[in-house]
Design a protein around this motif. Structure first.
Motif, PDB file in Angstrom:
ATOM      1  N   VAL A 144       0.698  -1.042  -0.057  1.00  0.00           N
ATOM      2  CA  VAL A 144       0.044  -0.151   0.157  1.00  0.00           C
ATOM      3  C   VAL A 144       0.781   1.313  -0.053  1.00  0.00           C
ATOM      4  O   VAL A 144       0.358   2.104   0.376  1.00  0.00           O
ATOM      5  CB  VAL A 144      -1.089  -0.047   1.356  1.00  0.00           C
ATOM      6  CG1 VAL A 144      -2.058  -1.107   1.159  1.00  0.00           C
ATOM      7  CG2 VAL A 144      -0.161  -0.101   2.439  1.00  0.00           C
ATOM      8  N   LYS A 175      -2.274   4.114  -6.051  1.00  0.00           N
ATOM      9  CA  LYS A 175      -2.993   2.884  -6.691  1.00  0.00           C
ATOM     10  C   LYS A 175      -4.295   2.791  -5.551  1.00  0.00           C
ATOM     11  O   LYS A 175      -4.831   1.760  -5.753  1.00  0.00           O
ATOM     12  CB  LYS A 175      -1.952   1.642  -6.374  1.00  0.00           C
ATOM     13  CG  LYS A 175      -0.860   1.728  -7.439  1.00  0.00           C
ATOM     14  CD  LYS A 175       0.080   0.551  -7.224  1.00  0.00           C
ATOM     15  CE  LYS A 175       1.297   0.618  -8.263  1.00  0.00           C
ATOM     16  NZ  LYS A 175       2.026  -0.436  -8.053  1.00  0.00           N
ATOM     17  N   TRP A 176      -4.176   3.749  -4.443  1.00  0.00           N
ATOM     18  CA  TRP A 176      -5.456   3.586  -3.771  1.00  0.00           C
ATOM     19  C   TRP A 176      -6.636   4.038  -4.474  1.00  0.00           C
ATOM     20  O   TRP A 176      -6.750   4.885  -5.428  1.00  0.00           O
ATOM     21  CB  TRP A 176      -5.377   4.564  -2.426  1.00  0.00           C
ATOM     22  CG  TRP A 176      -4.045   4.183  -1.491  1.00  0.00           C
ATOM     23  CD1 TRP A 176      -3.041   3.249  -1.774  1.00  0.00           C
ATOM     24  CD2 TRP A 176      -4.021   4.556  -0.336  1.00  0.00           C
ATOM     25  NE1 TRP A 176      -2.402   3.051  -0.706  1.00  0.00           N
ATOM     26  CE2 TRP A 176      -2.821   3.871   0.139  1.00  0.00           C
ATOM     27  CE3 TRP A 176      -4.802   5.355   0.576  1.00  0.00           C
ATOM     28  CZ2 TRP A 176      -2.445   4.221   1.617  1.00  0.00           C
ATOM     29  CZ3 TRP A 176      -4.362   5.565   1.758  1.00  0.00           C
ATOM     30  CH2 TRP A 176      -3.016   4.945   2.469  1.00  0.00           C
ATOM     31  N   SER A 177      -7.840   3.815  -4.066  1.00  0.00           N
ATOM     32  CA  SER A 177      -9.104   4.206  -4.598  1.00  0.00           C
ATOM     33  C   SER A 177      -9.160   5.814  -4.354  1.00  0.00           C
ATOM     34  O   SER A 177      -8.604   6.107  -3.350  1.00  0.00           O
ATOM     35  CB  SER A 177     -10.445   3.449  -4.193  1.00  0.00           C
ATOM     36  OG  SER A 177     -10.504   3.604  -2.704  1.00  0.00           O
ATOM     37  N   MET A 204     -10.425   6.111  -0.903  1.00  0.00           N
ATOM     38  CA  MET A 204      -9.481   6.062   0.383  1.00  0.00           C
ATOM     39  C   MET A 204      -8.746   7.278   0.620  1.00  0.00           C
ATOM     40  O   MET A 204      -8.204   7.435   1.480  1.00  0.00           O
ATOM     41  CB  MET A 204      -8.795   4.601   0.289  1.00  0.00           C
ATOM     42  CG  MET A 204      -9.480   3.451   0.442  1.00  0.00           C
ATOM     43  SD  MET A 204     -10.150   3.189   1.868  1.00  0.00           S
ATOM     44  CE  MET A 204      -8.525   2.912   2.668  1.00  0.00           C
ATOM     45  N   ARG A 205      -8.303   7.885  -0.570  1.00  0.00           N
ATOM     46  CA  ARG A 205      -7.391   8.970  -0.529  1.00  0.00           C
ATOM     47  C   ARG A 205      -8.059  10.091  -0.166  1.00  0.00           C
ATOM     48  O   ARG A 205      -7.218  10.903   0.519  1.00  0.00           O
ATOM     49  CB  ARG A 205      -6.685   9.119  -1.963  1.00  0.00           C
ATOM     50  CG  ARG A 205      -5.660   8.202  -2.452  1.00  0.00           C
ATOM     51  CD  ARG A 205      -4.844   8.787  -3.783  1.00  0.00           C
ATOM     52  NE  ARG A 205      -5.557   9.084  -4.604  1.00  0.00           N
ATOM     53  CZ  ARG A 205      -6.283   8.772  -5.751  1.00  0.00           C
ATOM     54  NH1 ARG A 205      -5.933   7.273  -6.043  1.00  0.00           N
ATOM     55  NH2 ARG A 205      -6.944   9.203  -6.666  1.00  0.00           N
ATOM     56  N   VAL A 209       0.203   5.441  -2.989  1.00  0.00           N
ATOM     57  CA  VAL A 209      -0.906   5.839  -2.760  1.00  0.00           C
ATOM     58  C   VAL A 209      -1.658   6.326  -4.055  1.00  0.00           C
ATOM     59  O   VAL A 209      -3.060   6.338  -4.195  1.00  0.00           O
ATOM     60  CB  VAL A 209      -1.109   7.145  -1.847  1.00  0.00           C
ATOM     61  CG1 VAL A 209      -0.637   6.935  -0.511  1.00  0.00           C
ATOM     62  CG2 VAL A 209      -0.390   8.270  -2.534  1.00  0.00           C
TER      63      VAL A 209
END
Length: 291
Positions: A171, A176-178, A181-182, A174
């Motif tokens: 993880v 690559k986070w949705s 989520m960010r 970031v």
């Protein structure tokens, strides 16, 4: 915060009673905020409730009062508790300074947390800590046994394993986070600063893996004396179940509560993280039942 004293007051009609009662309810649910100078840094905090049992909320990595503890500040019993949320140095509104991660950053946060509560006038209080805040809480409880009444931790670990490192690396980026989520963190830090600080946290937490047994605070667990509740979300993707099991084994008199949801789902729920027996008027001085 003002305290409404109604004893000895006579009202001529029900409307008077309703007006004063409504005002009192608003006051009990209001949140005061400010900054307190502690250990050379201006620490942001929010405080609500008028109860004699003081509780400090400790957020997770990069977390702050705004991102992590809205439901708890709203829903914890404010007649039994005085609830304080804080932003650790370098996080949220406790900036400047920018956050850094020296080898003792958890110990530094623990000292800041205890010293903040003392500066706010609390000589004895309990801790609710999640993720990194749970680690900070355990260190604070171990080093200040006469100050900490009770403790609840969830999503916390006392060491970093190779499996943990793999989870953290997965993880790290970031981007690559949705977006969902960010969003909370980007609203606090901005996209660039959030990404940079999160990578710095990854490096900071990884340094513990180089210590014997990957210790963050293994040696301190036997020093914790306060009643402790360890919560574990069965769907937690970031904290393997061997971590709460280790805490149970090494924190004297601790007990565990499993939740079907993930810890993040519990964290954002007004009903999820509300330990019903955490404390009340009958044990406001730290004695009585376990949390």
């Amino acid at each position: 915060m003002a305290l409404f004293v109604l004893r000895g007051r006579f009202f001529s009609c029900r409307s008077d009673v309703r007006r004063v009662t409504t005002a009192a309810q608003r006051n009990r649910s209001s949140v005061a905020s400010g900054k307190q100078r502690v250990n050379g840094v201006d620490l942001y905090y929010e405080q609500t409730g008028t109860g004699k049992h003081a509780v400090l909320l400790l957020p997770g990595a990069l977390g702050c009062t705004k991102t992590d503890f809205g439901p708890q500040l709203k829903s914890l019993n404010k007649e039994r508790h005085t609830v304080v949320g804080w932003d650790p140095r370098g996080y949220g509104r406790s900036r400047p300074p920018d956050r850094d991660f020296p080898s003792d950053f958890f110990e530094r946060d623990a000292k800041d947390a205890v010293d903040l509560m003392k500066a706010l006038g609390f000589g004895k209080f309990s801790l609710l800590g999640w993720s990194d805040g749970g680690i900070t809480a355990m260190i604070a409880a171990a080093k200040n046994p006469d100050v900490i009444s009770k403790m609840v931790v969830w999503g916390a670990n006392a060491f970093v394993s190779q499996q943990d490192l793999e989870l953290y690396n997965a993880v790290r980026d970031v981007s690559k986070w949705s977006a969902k989520m960010r969003k909370p963190m980007e609203e606090v830090y901005g996209a660039e600063a959030f990404a940079k600080t999160w990578e710095a946290w990854g490096d900071g937490i990884a340094q513990f893996a180089k210590r014997p047994e990957g210790s963050i605070c293994l040696e301190l667990l036997p020093l914790i004396r306060c009643p402790t509740l360890v919560i574990h979300g069965e769907k937690d993707p970031m904290v393997p179940s061997f971590h709460p099991q280790h805490l149970l084994k090494h924190i004297q008199g601790s007990r565990k509560e499993d939740q079907k949801a993930s810890v993040c789902e519990l964290q954002s729920s007004e009903d999820g993280l509300q330990p019903q027996s955490f404390g009340g008027a009958e044990d406001q001085e730290g004695g009585g039942a376990s949390p």
